[in-house]
Design a protein around this motif. Structure first.
Motif, PDB file in Angstrom:
ATOM      1  N   VAL A   1       0.850  -1.190   0.000  1.00  0.00           N
ATOM      2  CA  VAL A   1       0.000   0.000   0.000  1.00  0.00           C
ATOM      3  C   VAL A   1       0.888   1.242   0.000  1.00  0.00           C
ATOM      4  O   VAL A   1       1.922   1.277   0.666  1.00  0.00           O
ATOM      5  CB  VAL A   1      -0.902   0.002   1.266  1.00  0.00           C
ATOM      6  N   SER A   2       0.508   2.266  -0.759  1.00  0.00           N
ATOM      7  CA  SER A   2       1.212   3.554  -0.706  1.00  0.00           C
ATOM      8  C   SER A   2       0.211   4.669  -0.965  1.00  0.00           C
ATOM      9  O   SER A   2      -0.773   4.476  -1.683  1.00  0.00           O
ATOM     10  CB  SER A   2       2.351   3.604  -1.733  1.00  0.00           C
ATOM     11  N   HIS A   3       0.444   5.811  -0.346  1.00  0.00           N
ATOM     12  CA  HIS A   3      -0.450   6.955  -0.502  1.00  0.00           C
ATOM     13  C   HIS A   3       0.284   8.216  -0.097  1.00  0.00           C
ATOM     14  O   HIS A   3       1.357   8.165   0.525  1.00  0.00           O
ATOM     15  CB  HIS A   3      -1.730   6.772   0.344  1.00  0.00           C
ATOM     16  N   GLU A   4      -0.273   9.354  -0.415  1.00  0.00           N
ATOM     17  CA  GLU A   4       0.344  10.629  -0.060  1.00  0.00           C
ATOM     18  C   GLU A   4       0.361  10.809   1.454  1.00  0.00           C
ATOM     19  O   GLU A   4      -0.475  10.260   2.171  1.00  0.00           O
ATOM     20  CB  GLU A   4      -0.431  11.791  -0.698  1.00  0.00           C
ATOM     21  N   GLY A   5       1.304  11.592   1.942  1.00  0.00           N
ATOM     22  CA  GLY A   5       1.350  11.935   3.356  1.00  0.00           C
ATOM     23  C   GLY A   5       2.390  11.160   4.143  1.00  0.00           C
ATOM     24  O   GLY A   5       3.271  10.501   3.578  1.00  0.00           O
ATOM     25  N   GLU A   6       2.282  11.277   5.440  1.00  0.00           N
ATOM     26  CA  GLU A   6       3.170  10.591   6.364  1.00  0.00           C
ATOM     27  C   GLU A   6       2.317   9.768   7.322  1.00  0.00           C
ATOM     28  O   GLU A   6       1.119  10.018   7.459  1.00  0.00           O
ATOM     29  CB  GLU A   6       4.025  11.622   7.128  1.00  0.00           C
ATOM     30  N   GLU A   7       2.938   8.777   7.948  1.00  0.00           N
ATOM     31  CA  GLU A   7       2.167   7.846   8.763  1.00  0.00           C
ATOM     32  C   GLU A   7       2.924   7.518  10.047  1.00  0.00           C
ATOM     33  O   GLU A   7       4.136   7.350  10.041  1.00  0.00           O
ATOM     34  CB  GLU A   7       1.929   6.571   7.949  1.00  0.00           C
ATOM     35  N   PHE A   8       2.170   7.434  11.117  1.00  0.00           N
ATOM     36  CA  PHE A   8       2.697   7.062  12.427  1.00  0.00           C
ATOM     37  C   PHE A   8       1.806   5.965  12.986  1.00  0.00           C
ATOM     38  O   PHE A   8       0.587   6.029  12.844  1.00  0.00           O
ATOM     39  CB  PHE A   8       2.665   8.273  13.364  1.00  0.00           C
ATOM     40  N   PHE A   9       2.411   4.945  13.571  1.00  0.00           N
ATOM     41  CA  PHE A   9       1.576   4.050  14.357  1.00  0.00           C
ATOM     42  C   PHE A   9       2.325   3.538  15.573  1.00  0.00           C
ATOM     43  O   PHE A   9       3.547   3.447  15.600  1.00  0.00           O
ATOM     44  CB  PHE A   9       0.904   2.948  13.533  1.00  0.00           C
ATOM     45  N   PHE A  10       1.522   3.246  16.595  1.00  0.00           N
ATOM     46  CA  PHE A  10       2.005   2.845  17.906  1.00  0.00           C
ATOM     47  C   PHE A  10       1.351   1.507  18.233  1.00  0.00           C
ATOM     48  O   PHE A  10       0.133   1.358  18.077  1.00  0.00           O
ATOM     49  CB  PHE A  10       1.580   3.912  18.926  1.00  0.00           C
ATOM     50  N   VAL A  11       2.142   0.541  18.670  1.00  0.00           N
ATOM     51  CA  VAL A  11       1.610  -0.788  18.972  1.00  0.00           C
ATOM     52  C   VAL A  11       0.991  -0.779  20.373  1.00  0.00           C
ATOM     53  O   VAL A  11       1.690  -0.593  21.371  1.00  0.00           O
ATOM     54  CB  VAL A  11       2.695  -1.877  18.874  1.00  0.00           C
ATOM     55  N   LEU A  12      -0.313  -0.974  20.426  1.00  0.00           N
ATOM     56  CA  LEU A  12      -1.039  -0.993  21.695  1.00  0.00           C
ATOM     57  C   LEU A  12      -1.021  -2.377  22.340  1.00  0.00           C
ATOM     58  O   LEU A  12      -0.999  -2.512  23.561  1.00  0.00           O
ATOM     59  CB  LEU A  12      -2.500  -0.577  21.470  1.00  0.00           C
ATOM     60  N   LYS A  13      -1.047  -3.410  21.492  1.00  0.00           N
ATOM     61  CA  LYS A  13      -1.116  -4.784  22.001  1.00  0.00           C
ATOM     62  C   LYS A  13      -0.531  -5.732  20.970  1.00  0.00           C
ATOM     63  O   LYS A  13      -0.821  -5.620  19.774  1.00  0.00           O
ATOM     64  CB  LYS A  13      -2.580  -5.153  22.277  1.00  0.00           C
ATOM     65  N   GLY A  14       0.296  -6.654  21.421  1.00  0.00           N
ATOM     66  CA  GLY A  14       0.871  -7.645  20.529  1.00  0.00           C
ATOM     67  C   GLY A  14       2.198  -7.216  19.943  1.00  0.00           C
ATOM     68  O   GLY A  14       2.844  -6.271  20.418  1.00  0.00           O
ATOM     69  N   ARG A  15       2.600  -7.897  18.891  1.00  0.00           N
ATOM     70  CA  ARG A  15       3.821  -7.598  18.144  1.00  0.00           C
ATOM     71  C   ARG A  15       3.419  -7.381  16.696  1.00  0.00           C
ATOM     72  O   ARG A  15       2.539  -8.059  16.189  1.00  0.00           O
ATOM     73  CB  ARG A  15       4.824  -8.759  18.236  1.00  0.00           C
ATOM     74  N   VAL A  16       4.079  -6.449  16.025  1.00  0.00           N
ATOM     75  CA  VAL A  16       3.725  -6.100  14.647  1.00  0.00           C
ATOM     76  C   VAL A  16       4.963  -6.167  13.754  1.00  0.00           C
ATOM     77  O   VAL A  16       6.024  -5.648  14.120  1.00  0.00           O
ATOM     78  CB  VAL A  16       3.105  -4.684  14.576  1.00  0.00           C
ATOM     79  N   VAL A  17       4.818  -6.816  12.599  1.00  0.00           N
ATOM     80  CA  VAL A  17       5.885  -6.817  11.610  1.00  0.00           C
ATOM     81  C   VAL A  17       5.519  -5.787  10.547  1.00  0.00           C
ATOM     82  O   VAL A  17       4.384  -5.735  10.074  1.00  0.00           O
ATOM     83  CB  VAL A  17       6.116  -8.221  10.984  1.00  0.00           C
ATOM     84  N   VAL A  18       6.500  -4.933  10.213  1.00  0.00           N
ATOM     85  CA  VAL A  18       6.298  -3.865   9.230  1.00  0.00           C
ATOM     86  C   VAL A  18       7.205  -4.132   8.040  1.00  0.00           C
ATOM     87  O   VAL A  18       8.414  -4.335   8.213  1.00  0.00           O
ATOM     88  CB  VAL A  18       6.646  -2.481   9.832  1.00  0.00           C
ATOM     89  N   GLN A  19       6.619  -4.144   6.855  1.00  0.00           N
ATOM     90  CA  GLN A  19       7.409  -4.285   5.634  1.00  0.00           C
ATOM     91  C   GLN A  19       7.343  -2.962   4.880  1.00  0.00           C
ATOM     92  O   GLN A  19       6.251  -2.464   4.580  1.00  0.00           O
ATOM     93  CB  GLN A  19       6.876  -5.424   4.772  1.00  0.00           C
ATOM     94  N   LEU A  20       8.501  -2.398   4.610  1.00  0.00           N
ATOM     95  CA  LEU A  20       8.611  -1.161   3.853  1.00  0.00           C
ATOM     96  C   LEU A  20       9.395  -1.441   2.585  1.00  0.00           C
ATOM     97  O   LEU A  20      10.428  -2.122   2.626  1.00  0.00           O
ATOM     98  CB  LEU A  20       9.326  -0.074   4.674  1.00  0.00           C
ATOM     99  N   GLU A  21       8.909  -0.946   1.482  1.00  0.00           N
ATOM    100  CA  GLU A  21       9.531  -1.191   0.180  1.00  0.00           C
ATOM    101  C   GLU A  21      11.019  -0.850   0.213  1.00  0.00           C
ATOM    102  O   GLU A  21      11.414   0.237   0.624  1.00  0.00           O
ATOM    103  CB  GLU A  21       8.824  -0.331  -0.868  1.00  0.00           C
ATOM    104  N   GLY A  22      11.839  -1.816  -0.182  1.00  0.00           N
ATOM    105  CA  GLY A  22      13.282  -1.595  -0.248  1.00  0.00           C
ATOM    106  C   GLY A  22      14.007  -1.704   1.080  1.00  0.00           C
ATOM    107  O   GLY A  22      15.211  -1.464   1.148  1.00  0.00           O
TER     108      GLY A  22
END
Length: 199
Positions: free
Chosen positions: A139-160
């Motif tokens: 997924v990609s879109h204009e702008g900037e993004e922030f997220f905070f993990v409230l519960k669990g573990r999260v894997v983040v994949q960023l292009e490149g």
């Protein structure tokens, strides 16, 4: 400012049906064809048609582009009634005051769906385990993004970039134009607070 109480939508798919209904209603009121909206949003005609017929639940990038194509605030896709956010004002979000939207991989809880003209789009999200998700693209879109993990573990994949795993209490901030996806890194769903800006 006394905010309008956000519509409380059950988690049985009604959130998706509501978006489909709102898109069709807005398009018709503006006298636009599906082709017009597709051209203005950069989405395929088939994508707009599927969203309107509730055959596809749009992800954030698609519903933000759809809002642009319709010439409306993103929040108008989730709630018919609303009010403009004015300088110097404030609004409260009480428990359960959100609009619910479920896609194949994510559950979005749109906070402050009654406020038009926000500079940020705040959402709560529930993420399925990576193995249970189905992705056809980043997924990609204009702008900037922030997220905070409230519960669990999260894997983040960023292009490149190499995948990053975030633990509860950790966060990430990135340019949303870079292709991205995230999922629960464990066997259970993860919960996040996500804020997207509009450029």
């Amino acid at each position: 400012m006394s905010g309008l109480e956000a519509e409380k939508i059950s988690e049985d798919g009604n959130g998706r049906a509501q978006v489909a209904e709102r898109v069709r209603e807005i398009r018709r009121k503006k006298g636009l064809t599906i082709k017009d909206v597709a051209t203005r949003s950069g989405l395929a005609i088939s994508t707009v048609s599927k969203i309107e017929r509730n055959l596809m639940a749009p992800t954030y990038d698609r519903f933000s582009r759809l809002a642009d194509g319709l010439g409306v605030d993103v929040s108008e896709l989730f709630m018919a009634k609303g009010e403009q956010f004015l300088p110097g004002e404030f609004s409260l979000a009480r428990i359960g005051e959100h609009s619910f939207h479920q896609t194949e991989n994510y559950t979005y809880e749109m906070l402050f769906p009654h406020l038009r003209g926000k500079s940020m789009i705040p959402m709560l999200g529930t993420l399925k385990p990576f193995e249970k998700m189905r992705f056809d693209r980043l997924v990609s879109h204009e702008g900037e993004e922030f997220f905070f993990v409230l519960k669990g573990r999260v894997v983040v994949q960023l292009e490149g970039k190499d995948p990053v795993v975030l633990e509860t209490g950790e966060s990430i901030y990135f340019d949303s134009r870079r292709g991205h996806l995230y999922a629960s890194a464990g066997e259970m769903d993860a919960r996040i607070l996500c804020v997207c800006t509009k450029m």
